[in-house]
Structure formats: C-alpha cells, structure tokens
Design a protein around this motif. Sequence first.
Motif, PDB file in Angstrom:
ATOM      1  N   LEU A 245       0.830  -1.206   0.000  1.00 18.68           N
ATOM      2  CA  LEU A 245       0.000   0.000   0.000  1.00 18.68           C
ATOM      3  C   LEU A 245       0.867   1.260   0.000  1.00 18.68           C
ATOM      4  O   LEU A 245       0.564   2.236  -0.695  1.00 18.68           O
ATOM      5  CB  LEU A 245      -0.921   0.000   1.216  1.00 18.68           C
ATOM      6  N   CYS A 246       1.932   1.244   0.773  1.00 19.40           N
ATOM      7  CA  CYS A 246       2.816   2.400   0.820  1.00 19.40           C
ATOM      8  C   CYS A 246       3.462   2.650  -0.543  1.00 19.40           C
ATOM      9  O   CYS A 246       3.572   3.798  -0.996  1.00 19.40           O
ATOM     10  CB  CYS A 246       3.890   2.198   1.884  1.00 19.40           C
TER      11      CYS A 246
ATOM     12  N   ARG B  13       2.245   1.780  -3.415  1.00 14.09           N
ATOM     13  CA  ARG B  13       1.196   2.174  -4.361  1.00 14.09           C
ATOM     14  C   ARG B  13       0.826   3.642  -4.209  1.00 14.09           C
ATOM     15  O   ARG B  13       0.606   4.338  -5.208  1.00 14.09           O
ATOM     16  CB  ARG B  13      -0.026   1.287  -4.129  1.00 14.09           C
ATOM     17  N   TRP B  14       0.786   4.125  -2.971  1.00 13.04           N
ATOM     18  CA  TRP B  14       0.326   5.493  -2.717  1.00 13.04           C
ATOM     19  C   TRP B  14       1.458   6.439  -2.344  1.00 13.04           C
ATOM     20  O   TRP B  14       1.232   7.542  -1.864  1.00 13.04           O
ATOM     21  CB  TRP B  14      -0.738   5.476  -1.622  1.00 13.04           C
TER      22      TRP B  14
ATOM     23  N   GLY C 163     -13.224   8.019   5.289  1.00 11.40           N
ATOM     24  CA  GLY C 163     -11.941   8.577   5.706  1.00 11.40           C
ATOM     25  C   GLY C 163     -11.996  10.042   6.068  1.00 11.40           C
ATOM     26  O   GLY C 163     -10.965  10.722   6.063  1.00 11.40           O
TER      27      GLY C 163
ATOM     28  N   ARG D 182      -3.810  10.960   4.268  1.00 14.90           N
ATOM     29  CA  ARG D 182      -3.893  10.399   2.912  1.00 14.90           C
ATOM     30  C   ARG D 182      -4.218   8.907   2.960  1.00 14.90           C
ATOM     31  O   ARG D 182      -5.039   8.410   2.171  1.00 14.90           O
ATOM     32  CB  ARG D 182      -2.573  10.639   2.170  1.00 14.90           C
ATOM     33  N   LEU D 183      -3.582   8.173   3.872  1.00 15.51           N
ATOM     34  CA  LEU D 183      -3.879   6.752   3.998  1.00 15.51           C
ATOM     35  C   LEU D 183      -5.342   6.518   4.345  1.00 15.51           C
ATOM     36  O   LEU D 183      -6.014   5.666   3.757  1.00 15.51           O
ATOM     37  CB  LEU D 183      -2.993   6.131   5.073  1.00 15.51           C
TER      38      LEU D 183
ATOM     39  N   GLU E  14      -7.918   8.433   3.843  1.00 13.51           N
ATOM     40  CA  GLU E  14      -8.795   8.802   2.731  1.00 13.51           C
ATOM     41  C   GLU E  14      -8.760   7.744   1.625  1.00 13.51           C
ATOM     42  O   GLU E  14      -9.807   7.329   1.116  1.00 13.51           O
ATOM     43  CB  GLU E  14      -8.378  10.157   2.171  1.00 13.51           C
ATOM     44  N   ARG E  15      -7.564   7.287   1.266  1.00 17.18           N
ATOM     45  CA  ARG E  15      -7.453   6.295   0.188  1.00 17.18           C
ATOM     46  C   ARG E  15      -8.123   4.974   0.574  1.00 17.18           C
ATOM     47  O   ARG E  15      -8.709   4.295  -0.279  1.00 17.18           O
ATOM     48  CB  ARG E  15      -5.980   6.052  -0.139  1.00 17.18           C
ATOM     49  N   LEU E  16      -8.035   4.612   1.847  1.00 16.86           N
ATOM     50  CA  LEU E  16      -8.634   3.356   2.310  1.00 16.86           C
ATOM     51  C   LEU E  16     -10.130   3.483   2.567  1.00 16.86           C
ATOM     52  O   LEU E  16     -10.810   2.469   2.738  1.00 16.86           O
ATOM     53  CB  LEU E  16      -7.951   2.893   3.596  1.00 16.86           C
TER      54      LEU E  16
ATOM     55  N   TYR F 267     -11.214   4.731   5.292  1.00 18.07           N
ATOM     56  CA  TYR F 267     -11.143   4.185   6.647  1.00 18.07           C
ATOM     57  C   TYR F 267     -12.190   4.823   7.553  1.00 18.07           C
ATOM     58  O   TYR F 267     -12.356   6.037   7.582  1.00 18.07           O
ATOM     59  CB  TYR F 267      -9.748   4.421   7.226  1.00 18.07           C
TER      60      TYR F 267
END
Length: 486
Positions: free
Chosen positions: A135-136, A138-139, A233, A271-272, A274-276, A278
């Motif tokens: 994931l890291c 990728r983003w 998120g 950012r994590l 939001e992308r997930l 969560y």
Amino acid sequence: MHAYLNHVPAVVLRLDRNPFHHGTLGAVRSLGRKGVEVHAVVEAGGGPMGRSRYLRAVHPGPVGGLDPEAPEALLECLTDVSERIGRPAVLIAMDDLSAIAVSRVAPTLRERFRIPHQPDNLPARVADKAELSRLCARWEIPHPETVIPASGAEAAEAAWRLGLPVIAKWSRPWLLPTGADGLRSTMLVHTTAEARRLYERSAEAGSRLLLQRFLPAGADTDWFFHGAFAGGGRPLLAGSGRKELSWPVRTGLTAVGRWLPDPAVEEAGLRLAERLGYQGILDLDFRRDESGCFRLVDFNPRPGAQFRLFTDSSGLDVVQAMYLDLTGQQVPQPSGGPGRVFVAENYALLARIRGGSMPRRPAAVPADPAGSAGASASSAPGADRGTAPKRAPKRAAERGRLETAWFAADDLLPFLAMLGALLGRGAGKGVRALRGVPEQGRRTALAVVRAPRQRGRNQPEAGSAGSASRPVPPGASAEPDELVTR
C-alpha cells in the motif's frame, strides 16, 4: 462542553493478554466520565483496569482463547455479552487481534453492536506488514525498504543487500504460536545465516517473513499519528506526536509522548485514511531516517495505548469522537491540544531506571483558537524541537496539559492496583535493574510514580550527548509488557 446523549452503552474489547494495558483504562475513563455505561471484555479479569469506578462490568473473553482465522468463539462471546447488557452498544476493539476478529464477524453483529464499517477485511490487510508495504508503494507513502523473500537463499541475499543488521518481521504477527522459542514479531538479524534460518521457520510462524532496512533510533526519530474517522476517511479528530521516552528504551511503546504538529506525518496519515475509506480509529508509527524523511513502520487499526494524549481543550479524544459518530451525534470541531504530554508512569519508571533520559520541558505551544477539522497541520511545523525556555509560573490554563496513564484523582484504585503489581510481581526485575544505578537516579525514577508530572531538568534526550551512543534496534513487540509472566 459538548452535551452527550449517553444512553448507548459501550463495550471495550481486548483479547491480548496484557492486564497492564493502560489504553483500555483510558477508554473506560474517557466514556465513563461522560456518563456512558461502559463494559469490558478482557482476559485475566481486567487487571488494574477492572478496578475503575467508571466500569460497569467485566466480561470474560472467548472460552479457550481465540483463533483469529476462526472467530466463531468471539461471536458467541459477544452475543452473550449483548444479551446481558440488553440493548445495542458501541463496540471498541483495543488491540489488533480484536480489531481483525471483529471485522470478520461484524455483519452478524450489526443488530447488537455499533461498529465502524471496515470493508474487505480491512483491519487484517493494514495490520499485515506485507500488505502495508504494498500500500505504501502504491500510494507513495515513505516506508523502509522491504524485501519479502521466497526462499532461504533469497532471505540471505536480501539481508546482505539491505545492509546488516536488518529488521526481520512476520507479516501477520497475531498468528505467531504462543511460547515459540526464537519467534518474535520483530527481530534484529545480524548475519545472512540468521536470515536463512528464520525464513525456514515460516510455516511455524504462520505467515511470510519480511526483511527491512534498519533505521537507527535516536533523538527525535520516533513519531506517531492518531486519528478518528467517519465514513470515507473523513477526519473527526487527528494529530501527530513524538515519542520522548519509550519502554524498552528507544525500542518499545510510548512511556512519555508529546502532541507535536508535523505536516509530513499528518499528511501521510490523512492520505492513507482517505485512500482506504477508513472508518474508526487508527494508530500509525513512523521513524525519521538519516535524511529526515518520516517512514511509516506500523499501522494499527485501533486506538493506540497513548490515545488520550490527543485530547482537545474541551476533553474530546478519538474514542469519544468515534462514539459520537457511531451513535449519530455531531462531533464538535476540535480546538486546541498540541503541546500536551502523556506519561505512562510504570513504563516511564522502568525506562528511567534503565538509563532513558526524561525529556526537557517544552516551549509553550499556543492554543489554536480556530480549532482543527482533523490533524493540527495548521499549527507551526517543527514546533517544540527540544528548546528549554525559562520556567514560568504555572497558570490555571496550563493544567490538564499533562495526561497520566494510571493516576487520576477521581479514579485512584487502578493506579494503586498498578503500583501494587509493579512493586509485587516486578520486585525481582526491579531489584536487578536498580543494581548499579546511582542514588539520584533511583530518587528520580521513584518520583515519576509518586507524582506523575513532567520534570524539566535540561537532561539530554535519548540518543543525544550524554545518553547511550549506540542505537538500540526496534523491540520485539509493539505492546511489550515487562511485568507479565508469559
């Protein structure tokens, strides 16, 4: 102060067998002080946390423990707890194992519990260190250089290429067998032969081996990010902090931490989330490398033990924010908070005895009159980098800037129970640790427990001149417990 509709009970769940987990006590107190009826599902009777005046009842965990890959026992346990409570409750997982297991049985529990929506087995994915590495990448979230070897020979070659020593981690540490000799969630590998032998135990460990470039610990290297998020998120309350003192020293959990805004840490956390997409609470660990880059080293899909550090001027923290969101209430706009200090008295004591330096008194951090929608990135970046201003008289407005894990004037019994356990079960280890420690160091360590407050003596920070010069590698567990006999 925000008025709570507190008619919905809360259940805090912790399946990790650590009776000294102060984060669970923090959650009980946080909601209990607002009038919420709080229940706990824990192992071993709850330990000192079970003595809290804010806890309605302690319920035993699943009979015979829990297999995270087959969480039916947890489903049965939580169904029984729900029947005893008699109405729906907010469910808060306090450790990785609990968060992973709850996400797998959540669809069956929706009528009984209010649970953050985590699609596609998300807690297990982010807690899986191999998946986190992907994931890291990728983003474009900075992450230590990581290799997932496919053979013993590849493990040896990767260890050599990364540069010995290297960090070895098991992808899914919650699957490690209890009591397995030489199998720890995180280890320091010094030779290529060690890396090869470790890989050959992959089947026994239950998950894949990862090898990571070693990032030395030192002053100003260990940071964390906490946040509570609504669906998609959207941040409710979030912030970054620095680990001032840890146990084990420079390798483990936060013994003393400070809320410090840092845009790089906060941006990565937001950012994590939001992308997930969560929803719920997360706790991220970062380490600053030699170039000053913050690299994400761990993702915990639940509150961190020091979550109460991130409490705004009205008393709102991430657990309360999630409770309000899950019960359909408006979460107030956060206001103030950066500059607060958190002390876990028992671990600060042990770290101080073992040679960790207490952090210096911080510069005053001005309150944010406009508040913050999420992370406090609008505050001055890099504030409080160890400056030591002249001591000023303590004002009433400064009270509450220190959060202690155990001591609370309105809830003394957990602190006394922890202290009794520390002096009792830990007596042998304490005597051994105190051998050779100067008398002044003993008095300082004892003072941390007797009056848990920040002490500014212009002492060097861990890793600076005057402290141990050789960095100590990351510890074996994100949540070590020196007092528990395993």
